[in-house]
Scaffold this motif. Structure first.
Motif, mmCIF file in Angstrom:
data_model
loop_
_atom_site.group_PDB
_atom_site.id
_atom_site.type_symbol
_atom_site.label_atom_id
_atom_site.label_comp_id
_atom_site.label_asym_id
_atom_site.label_seq_id
_atom_site.Cartn_x
_atom_site.Cartn_y
_atom_site.Cartn_z
ATOM 1 N N ILE A 1 0.860 -1.172 0.000
ATOM 2 C CA ILE A 1 0.000 0.000 0.000
ATOM 3 C C ILE A 1 0.896 1.221 0.000
ATOM 4 C CG2 ILE A 1 -1.603 1.337 1.402
ATOM 5 C CD1 ILE A 1 -2.758 -1.271 2.343
ATOM 6 N N LEU B 1 -1.566 4.062 8.645
ATOM 7 C CA LEU B 1 -1.625 4.766 7.366
ATOM 8 C C LEU B 1 -1.202 6.216 7.510
ATOM 9 C CD1 LEU B 1 -4.998 3.313 6.093
ATOM 10 C CD2 LEU B 1 -2.758 2.952 5.034
ATOM 11 N N GLN C 1 -7.107 12.596 5.546
ATOM 12 C CA GLN C 1 -7.254 11.654 4.443
ATOM 13 C C GLN C 1 -8.129 12.263 3.364
ATOM 14 O OE1 GLN C 1 -9.265 7.507 4.178
ATOM 15 N NE2 GLN C 1 -7.633 7.262 5.667
ATOM 16 N N TYR D 1 -8.675 10.434 -0.175
ATOM 17 C CA TYR D 1 -9.374 9.405 -0.939
ATOM 18 C C TYR D 1 -8.415 8.253 -1.134
ATOM 19 C CZ TYR D 1 -12.808 7.581 -4.241
ATOM 20 O OH TYR D 1 -13.772 6.817 -4.845
ATOM 21 N N ASP E 1 -7.254 3.082 -6.615
ATOM 22 C CA ASP E 1 -6.676 1.829 -7.081
ATOM 23 C C ASP E 1 -5.196 2.052 -7.335
ATOM 24 O OD1 ASP E 1 -9.139 0.706 -6.970
ATOM 25 O OD2 ASP E 1 -9.536 0.877 -9.113
ATOM 26 N N ARG F 1 -8.518 17.208 -6.527
ATOM 27 C CA ARG F 1 -9.550 16.901 -5.541
ATOM 28 C C ARG F 1 -9.271 17.569 -4.206
ATOM 29 N NH1 ARG F 1 -12.075 10.928 -5.660
ATOM 30 N NH2 ARG F 1 -12.399 10.789 -7.905
ATOM 31 N N GLY G 1 -10.157 -3.850 -8.878
ATOM 32 C CA GLY G 1 -10.291 -2.485 -8.373
ATOM 33 C C GLY G 1 -10.940 -2.485 -7.001
ATOM 34 N N LEU G 2 -10.733 -1.413 -6.258
ATOM 35 C CA LEU G 2 -11.287 -1.345 -4.904
ATOM 36 C C LEU G 2 -12.806 -1.355 -4.907
ATOM 37 C CD1 LEU G 2 -8.867 1.349 -3.482
ATOM 38 C CD2 LEU G 2 -9.032 -1.032 -2.710
ATOM 39 N N GLN H 1 -17.135 5.695 -1.540
ATOM 40 C CA GLN H 1 -16.099 5.450 -0.543
ATOM 41 C C GLN H 1 -16.339 6.298 0.698
ATOM 42 O OE1 GLN H 1 -11.570 6.262 -0.604
ATOM 43 N NE2 GLN H 1 -11.907 4.805 -2.263
ATOM 44 N N LEU H 2 -16.070 5.698 1.853
ATOM 45 C CA LEU H 2 -16.299 6.397 3.117
ATOM 46 C C LEU H 2 -14.983 6.819 3.759
ATOM 47 C CD1 LEU H 2 -18.288 7.221 5.358
ATOM 48 C CD2 LEU H 2 -17.958 4.949 6.335
ATOM 49 N N TYR H 3 -14.118 5.873 4.010
ATOM 50 C CA TYR H 3 -12.864 6.180 4.692
ATOM 51 C C TYR H 3 -12.001 4.932 4.632
ATOM 52 C CZ TYR H 3 -9.851 8.558 8.035
ATOM 53 O OH TYR H 3 -8.798 9.211 8.631
ATOM 54 N N THR H 4 -10.699 5.119 4.783
ATOM 55 C CA THR H 4 -9.793 3.979 4.815
ATOM 56 C C THR H 4 -9.151 3.893 6.188
ATOM 57 O OG1 THR H 4 -9.387 4.142 2.454
ATOM 58 C CG2 THR H 4 -7.776 2.924 3.758
ATOM 59 N N PHE H 5 -9.283 2.738 6.792
ATOM 60 C CA PHE H 5 -8.821 2.531 8.162
ATOM 61 C C PHE H 5 -7.567 1.670 8.177
ATOM 62 C CE2 PHE H 5 -13.360 3.199 8.226
ATOM 63 C CZ PHE H 5 -13.544 4.063 9.295
ATOM 64 N N ALA I 1 -4.893 -2.582 5.265
ATOM 65 C CA ALA I 1 -5.803 -1.441 5.290
ATOM 66 C C ALA I 1 -7.206 -1.939 5.003
ATOM 67 C CB ALA I 1 -5.387 -0.394 4.260
ATOM 68 N N VAL J 1 -10.684 -0.526 3.378
ATOM 69 C CA VAL J 1 -11.336 0.564 2.664
ATOM 70 C C VAL J 1 -12.837 0.389 2.833
ATOM 71 C CG1 VAL J 1 -11.522 1.782 0.482
ATOM 72 C CG2 VAL J 1 -9.434 0.522 1.020
ATOM 73 N N ARG K 1 -20.096 6.527 11.103
ATOM 74 C CA ARG K 1 -19.619 7.588 10.209
ATOM 75 C C ARG K 1 -20.446 7.677 8.950
ATOM 76 N NH1 ARG K 1 -13.204 8.496 9.829
ATOM 77 N NH2 ARG K 1 -12.749 8.399 12.043
ATOM 78 N N ARG L 1 -22.183 11.004 7.533
ATOM 79 C CA ARG L 1 -21.930 11.471 6.178
ATOM 80 C C ARG L 1 -23.220 11.623 5.407
ATOM 81 N NH1 ARG L 1 -16.802 10.462 4.395
ATOM 82 N NH2 ARG L 1 -16.608 10.025 2.216
ATOM 83 N N ALA M 1 -18.173 11.057 -6.539
ATOM 84 C CA ALA M 1 -17.490 10.462 -5.391
ATOM 85 C C ALA M 1 -16.528 11.454 -4.752
ATOM 86 C CB ALA M 1 -16.722 9.219 -5.817
ATOM 87 N N GLY M 2 -16.147 11.206 -3.518
ATOM 88 C CA GLY M 2 -15.188 12.074 -2.854
ATOM 89 C C GLY M 2 -15.635 12.392 -1.470
#
Lengths: 206, 206
Positions: free
Chosen positions: A10, A46, A67, A69, A72, A122, B45-46, B67-71, B80, B82, B122, B126, B205-206
């Motif tokens: 990653i 991260l 964060q 976004y 891929d 972005r 792809g994610l 997408q919400l967040y990456t932990f 990670a 996503v 979350r 959102r 998205a974003g």
DNA sequence: ACAAAAGTGTTTTCACTACACCCATGG
DNA sequence: CCATGGGTGTAGTGAAAACACTTTTGT
């Protein structure tokens, strides 16, 4: 660092912004121009990875980081790329390294590798959006600042001129400001009162 | 699927929401209760991974997904995680599988494994935030819908009752609505005019 | 004295709120 | 005929926009 077992890693990418007359982002000269990138280490978080990437490339520490976004990672040879944006006042950024400099976000298409363009774009949009409801503007200023400086930040990020009186009314109403006793004398004009940010937590990630 | 070489994988997690009287999220009975999770495949792809996770767990396809967040992934044994949230009208969700059901977001602390609680929370925040400036409410409705249905979505997500006349004025002014010629007769009362969403891209998205 | 930024109030405009009744239908 | 949700307008209020001059300083 290549084909041992499919795509191993990653990456984190950081777009660091500051304001010096204009909004600028930190750019590494390598190749077509790149943002600082870090590969996630085992056991590393991260955000820590993103901070390390920024520190390795520039020596910069302790910036506001959020964060943006997650993309891929195929084209970068990773499984995923977690993008962050960072904000800091330019005084706190003593960049004196070869191959590291500032660039204008309006020129990403010529200054930056294709995969990284979208990140800067972005981030700029997010910044402009968040300006309205989150106290991010203060991240570009020193601990104490004048209302003129604050207004300049709003105008630069929001890309539009603002009325001075309306702006001041709005800021005073927002309850983020604390007036100090001091003023700054700065040139051939009346000194400006200094303010600081009220010390509640400045922003929440998400 | 274990200790070959440190932590090998990226996971995606999906919180799928729908509205049936109340806002509900999709929950898998396994363990303390979990959200659908997928491990990213090479070359995948994610977002595709997230859709596959949802499809595998439930058979559901073609939902709105963002997408919400990456932990950090440590506690889940990944590098990670996503997280995504998905929205769909309940008519399009024919869930008839054992171990899959709906749950109330207000009860995540008792219904869901700890790592997944924050995702549902979350996502709800959102959703409530985005409601104001992005046309996400329509994702809970069929292609054609009544203003009463739309208002119910706003009230449920925003967690407050709204004035009918003000709401209708606001919606008509928003330019997202297209009035159709048809009405729906639905009970012992006046039929309701049907509307559809104006066909521009529904959200970014974003 | 003058150039340059700091600072200050009032009026207008517009979007949002509150609010109450008639309409069309199914049973 | 009555219970049920669909549909409509107006007055008031508060936030944001437009707008110009005086103050304080360095040179």
């Amino acid at each position: 660092m290549n084909d041992t077992n499919a795509m191993p890693a990653i990456h984190t990418v950081v777009a660091l912004f500051t304001i010096r007359e204009r909004l600028e982002f930190l750019r590494l000269d390598a190749e077509r121009g790149r943002l600082p990138v870090g590969a996630l280490l085992p056991g590393e978080g991260l955000e820590a990875c993103a901070r390390r990437a920024l520190w390795t490339a520039t020596g910069i520490e302790d910036v506001f980081l959020e964060q943006l976004y997650t993309f891929d990672g195929e084209q970068a040879g990773a499984q995923a790329i977690v993008a962050y944006y960072a904000l800091a006042p330019c005084e706190r950024l003593p960049i004196r390294r070869p191959g590291v400099g500032w660039a204008d976000p309006a020129e990403v298409t010529t200054l930056l590798a294709e995969e990284h363009q979208i990140i800067v774009q972005r981030a700029c949009e997010r910044l402009a959006g968040k300006l309205e409801y989150a106290p991010i503007a203060y991240q570009f200023l020193a601990e104490r600042f004048t209302l003129g400086e604050l207004q300049a930040v709003y105008e630069i990020i929001g890309r539009q001129a603002l009325d001075k009186r309306n702006f001041r009314r709005r800021m005073h109403a927002s309850a983020h400001l604390v007036e100090t006793r001091d003023v700054r004398r700065n040139g051939p004009h009346r000194p400006a009162r200094l303010y600081r940010l009220r010390d509640t937590q400045p922003a929440v990630a998400g």
